[in-house]
Design a protein around this motif. Structure first.
Motif, PDB file in Angstrom:
ATOM      1  N   LEU A 188       0.830  -1.206   0.000  1.00 62.13           N
ATOM      2  CA  LEU A 188       0.000   0.000   0.000  1.00 62.13           C
ATOM      3  C   LEU A 188       0.865   1.257   0.000  1.00 62.13           C
ATOM      4  O   LEU A 188       1.937   1.289   0.603  1.00 62.13           O
ATOM      5  CB  LEU A 188      -0.915   0.021   1.221  1.00 62.13           C
ATOM      6  CG  LEU A 188      -2.022  -1.022   1.271  1.00 62.13           C
ATOM      7  CD1 LEU A 188      -2.705  -1.015   2.636  1.00 62.13           C
ATOM      8  CD2 LEU A 188      -3.030  -0.773   0.158  1.00 62.13           C
ATOM      9  N   SER A 189       0.380   2.290  -0.649  1.00 55.89           N
ATOM     10  CA  SER A 189       1.086   3.576  -0.669  1.00 55.89           C
ATOM     11  C   SER A 189       1.379   4.068   0.747  1.00 55.89           C
ATOM     12  O   SER A 189       2.432   4.653   0.993  1.00 55.89           O
ATOM     13  CB  SER A 189       0.263   4.631  -1.405  1.00 55.89           C
ATOM     14  OG  SER A 189       0.183   4.321  -2.766  1.00 55.89           O
ATOM     15  N   ALA A 190       0.472   3.809   1.665  1.00 57.65           N
ATOM     16  CA  ALA A 190       0.652   4.246   3.057  1.00 57.65           C
ATOM     17  C   ALA A 190       1.863   3.593   3.709  1.00 57.65           C
ATOM     18  O   ALA A 190       2.390   4.098   4.695  1.00 57.65           O
ATOM     19  CB  ALA A 190      -0.608   3.926   3.862  1.00 57.65           C
ATOM     20  N   ASN A 191       2.325   2.471   3.148  1.00 62.19           N
ATOM     21  CA  ASN A 191       3.481   1.753   3.701  1.00 62.19           C
ATOM     22  C   ASN A 191       4.745   1.940   2.867  1.00 62.19           C
ATOM     23  O   ASN A 191       5.712   1.204   3.029  1.00 62.19           O
ATOM     24  CB  ASN A 191       3.160   0.260   3.802  1.00 62.19           C
ATOM     25  CG  ASN A 191       2.023  -0.016   4.746  1.00 62.19           C
ATOM     26  OD1 ASN A 191       1.874   0.656   5.753  1.00 62.19           O
ATOM     27  ND2 ASN A 191       1.205  -0.985   4.416  1.00 62.19           N
ATOM     28  N   ALA A 192       4.766   2.932   2.008  1.00 65.41           N
ATOM     29  CA  ALA A 192       5.886   3.136   1.083  1.00 65.41           C
ATOM     30  C   ALA A 192       7.220   3.282   1.806  1.00 65.41           C
ATOM     31  O   ALA A 192       8.262   2.876   1.280  1.00 65.41           O
ATOM     32  CB  ALA A 192       5.626   4.344   0.196  1.00 65.41           C
ATOM     33  N   THR A 193       7.219   3.802   3.021  1.00 63.67           N
ATOM     34  CA  THR A 193       8.487   3.981   3.741  1.00 63.67           C
ATOM     35  C   THR A 193       9.149   2.646   4.083  1.00 63.67           C
ATOM     36  O   THR A 193      10.355   2.604   4.275  1.00 63.67           O
ATOM     37  CB  THR A 193       8.286   4.803   5.030  1.00 63.67           C
ATOM     38  OG1 THR A 193       7.302   4.162   5.838  1.00 63.67           O
ATOM     39  CG2 THR A 193       7.856   6.225   4.716  1.00 63.67           C
ATOM     40  N   LEU A 194       8.373   1.564   4.128  1.00 63.11           N
ATOM     41  CA  LEU A 194       8.954   0.239   4.385  1.00 63.11           C
ATOM     42  C   LEU A 194       9.984  -0.136   3.324  1.00 63.11           C
ATOM     43  O   LEU A 194      10.937  -0.857   3.599  1.00 63.11           O
ATOM     44  CB  LEU A 194       7.867  -0.837   4.411  1.00 63.11           C
ATOM     45  CG  LEU A 194       6.859  -0.813   5.549  1.00 63.11           C
ATOM     46  CD1 LEU A 194       5.765  -1.845   5.294  1.00 63.11           C
ATOM     47  CD2 LEU A 194       7.557  -1.088   6.866  1.00 63.11           C
ATOM     48  N   VAL A 231      -4.264  -8.905  -4.464  1.00 63.82           N
ATOM     49  CA  VAL A 231      -4.548  -7.470  -4.380  1.00 63.82           C
ATOM     50  C   VAL A 231      -6.018  -7.219  -4.710  1.00 63.82           C
ATOM     51  O   VAL A 231      -6.719  -6.507  -3.984  1.00 63.82           O
ATOM     52  CB  VAL A 231      -3.622  -6.668  -5.326  1.00 63.82           C
ATOM     53  CG1 VAL A 231      -4.061  -5.223  -5.429  1.00 63.82           C
ATOM     54  CG2 VAL A 231      -2.172  -6.760  -4.865  1.00 63.82           C
ATOM     55  N   SER A 232      -6.484  -7.817  -5.777  1.00 63.14           N
ATOM     56  CA  SER A 232      -7.882  -7.645  -6.194  1.00 63.14           C
ATOM     57  C   SER A 232      -8.856  -8.182  -5.155  1.00 63.14           C
ATOM     58  O   SER A 232      -9.876  -7.551  -4.867  1.00 63.14           O
ATOM     59  CB  SER A 232      -8.133  -8.347  -7.530  1.00 63.14           C
ATOM     60  OG  SER A 232      -7.437  -7.710  -8.552  1.00 63.14           O
ATOM     61  N   ALA A 233      -8.545  -9.340  -4.592  1.00 67.95           N
ATOM     62  CA  ALA A 233      -9.422  -9.951  -3.591  1.00 67.95           C
ATOM     63  C   ALA A 233      -9.590  -9.056  -2.368  1.00 67.95           C
ATOM     64  O   ALA A 233     -10.624  -9.102  -1.696  1.00 67.95           O
ATOM     65  CB  ALA A 233      -8.881 -11.311  -3.175  1.00 67.95           C
ATOM     66  N   ARG A 234      -8.589  -8.233  -2.095  1.00 69.15           N
ATOM     67  CA  ARG A 234      -8.632  -7.343  -0.935  1.00 69.15           C
ATOM     68  C   ARG A 234      -9.108  -5.934  -1.289  1.00 69.15           C
ATOM     69  O   ARG A 234      -9.206  -5.068  -0.435  1.00 69.15           O
ATOM     70  CB  ARG A 234      -7.256  -7.311  -0.268  1.00 69.15           C
ATOM     71  CG  ARG A 234      -6.972  -8.639   0.443  1.00 69.15           C
ATOM     72  CD  ARG A 234      -5.501  -8.893   0.650  1.00 69.15           C
ATOM     73  NE  ARG A 234      -5.284 -10.169   1.341  1.00 69.15           N
ATOM     74  CZ  ARG A 234      -5.332 -11.367   0.756  1.00 69.15           C
ATOM     75  NH1 ARG A 234      -5.599 -11.478  -0.536  1.00 69.15           N
ATOM     76  NH2 ARG A 234      -5.117 -12.465   1.450  1.00 69.15           N
ATOM     77  N   GLY A 235      -9.383  -5.696  -2.559  1.00 64.84           N
ATOM     78  CA  GLY A 235      -9.924  -4.410  -2.993  1.00 64.84           C
ATOM     79  C   GLY A 235      -8.971  -3.236  -2.817  1.00 64.84           C
ATOM     80  O   GLY A 235      -9.410  -2.121  -2.546  1.00 64.84           O
ATOM     81  N   ILE A 236      -7.675  -3.477  -2.996  1.00 66.59           N
ATOM     82  CA  ILE A 236      -6.692  -2.411  -2.743  1.00 66.59           C
ATOM     83  C   ILE A 236      -5.893  -2.024  -3.991  1.00 66.59           C
ATOM     84  O   ILE A 236      -4.883  -1.335  -3.885  1.00 66.59           O
ATOM     85  CB  ILE A 236      -5.732  -2.801  -1.597  1.00 66.59           C
ATOM     86  CG1 ILE A 236      -4.971  -4.090  -1.913  1.00 66.59           C
ATOM     87  CG2 ILE A 236      -6.496  -2.917  -0.282  1.00 66.59           C
ATOM     88  CD1 ILE A 236      -3.871  -4.427  -0.910  1.00 66.59           C
ATOM     89  N   THR A 237      -6.358  -2.437  -5.156  1.00 65.22           N
ATOM     90  CA  THR A 237      -5.615  -2.178  -6.391  1.00 65.22           C
ATOM     91  C   THR A 237      -5.279  -0.705  -6.568  1.00 65.22           C
ATOM     92  O   THR A 237      -4.164  -0.358  -6.940  1.00 65.22           O
ATOM     93  CB  THR A 237      -6.407  -2.689  -7.612  1.00 65.22           C
ATOM     94  OG1 THR A 237      -6.705  -4.078  -7.414  1.00 65.22           O
ATOM     95  CG2 THR A 237      -5.632  -2.508  -8.896  1.00 65.22           C
ATOM     96  N   ASP A 238      -6.224   0.156  -6.283  1.00 64.36           N
ATOM     97  CA  ASP A 238      -6.012   1.597  -6.494  1.00 64.36           C
ATOM     98  C   ASP A 238      -5.227   2.269  -5.370  1.00 64.36           C
ATOM     99  O   ASP A 238      -4.974   3.468  -5.422  1.00 64.36           O
ATOM    100  CB  ASP A 238      -7.350   2.305  -6.689  1.00 64.36           C
ATOM    101  CG  ASP A 238      -8.282   2.177  -5.489  1.00 64.36           C
ATOM    102  OD1 ASP A 238      -8.124   1.220  -4.705  1.00 64.36           O
ATOM    103  OD2 ASP A 238      -9.175   3.030  -5.350  1.00 64.36           O
ATOM    104  N   LYS A 239      -4.792   1.502  -4.385  1.00 59.21           N
ATOM    105  CA  LYS A 239      -4.077   2.072  -3.242  1.00 59.21           C
ATOM    106  C   LYS A 239      -2.617   1.628  -3.174  1.00 59.21           C
ATOM    107  O   LYS A 239      -1.916   1.920  -2.214  1.00 59.21           O
ATOM    108  CB  LYS A 239      -4.792   1.693  -1.953  1.00 59.21           C
ATOM    109  CG  LYS A 239      -6.207   2.233  -1.861  1.00 59.21           C
ATOM    110  CD  LYS A 239      -6.882   1.771  -0.595  1.00 59.21           C
ATOM    111  CE  LYS A 239      -8.238   2.393  -0.476  1.00 59.21           C
ATOM    112  NZ  LYS A 239      -9.301   1.551  -0.938  1.00 59.21           N
ATOM    113  N   LEU A 240      -2.141   0.928  -4.203  1.00 57.38           N
ATOM    114  CA  LEU A 240      -0.778   0.402  -4.183  1.00 57.38           C
ATOM    115  C   LEU A 240       0.256   1.491  -4.420  1.00 57.38           C
ATOM    116  O   LEU A 240       0.013   2.450  -5.145  1.00 57.38           O
ATOM    117  CB  LEU A 240      -0.593  -0.675  -5.253  1.00 57.38           C
ATOM    118  CG  LEU A 240      -1.302  -1.991  -5.050  1.00 57.38           C
ATOM    119  CD1 LEU A 240      -0.868  -2.976  -6.123  1.00 57.38           C
ATOM    120  CD2 LEU A 240      -1.046  -2.567  -3.683  1.00 57.38           C
ATOM    121  N   SER A 241       1.415   1.293  -3.840  1.00 59.97           N
ATOM    122  CA  SER A 241       2.566   2.153  -4.087  1.00 59.97           C
ATOM    123  C   SER A 241       2.970   2.027  -5.549  1.00 59.97           C
ATOM    124  O   SER A 241       2.881   0.947  -6.138  1.00 59.97           O
ATOM    125  CB  SER A 241       3.728   1.725  -3.183  1.00 59.97           C
ATOM    126  OG  SER A 241       4.933   2.298  -3.616  1.00 59.97           O
TER     127      SER A 241
END
Length: 80
Positions: free
Chosen positions: A22-28, A45-55
């Motif tokens: 996730l973009s929110a975890n980009a510092t990792l 990614v799709s199963a979790r509905g986060i495709t549009d939130k990836l780094s």
């Protein structure tokens, strides 16, 4: 695990590990070499509905690409 990633390594996150992408975890991943390739398994990614939130550092990988990457790499290390 990320401390062991070196130049030209490839990291593929799967299952709940895709949340790390996730973009929110980009510092990792900010200390990884720029030439490291980062992938997230697309079905997870799709199963979790986060495709549009990836780094933007991550590329989606299909199941077929997962197999190709596993066969192509000299070493495969899994953490569960």
């Amino acid at each position: 695990m990320l401390a062991s990633v070196k130049d030209n390594d490839t990291v593929l996150v799967i299952e709940d590990g895709v949340y790390a992408a996730l973009s929110a975890n980009a510092t990792l991943f900010s200390n990884l070499p720029e030439n490291c390739k980062l992938f997230a398994l697309e079905p997870d990614v799709s199963a979790r509905g986060i495709t549009d939130k990836l780094s933007t550092r991550f590329t989606l990988a299909t199941d077929e690409q997962f197999v190709e990457l596993s066969c192509k790499m000299n070493k495969v290390v899994s953490w569960f």
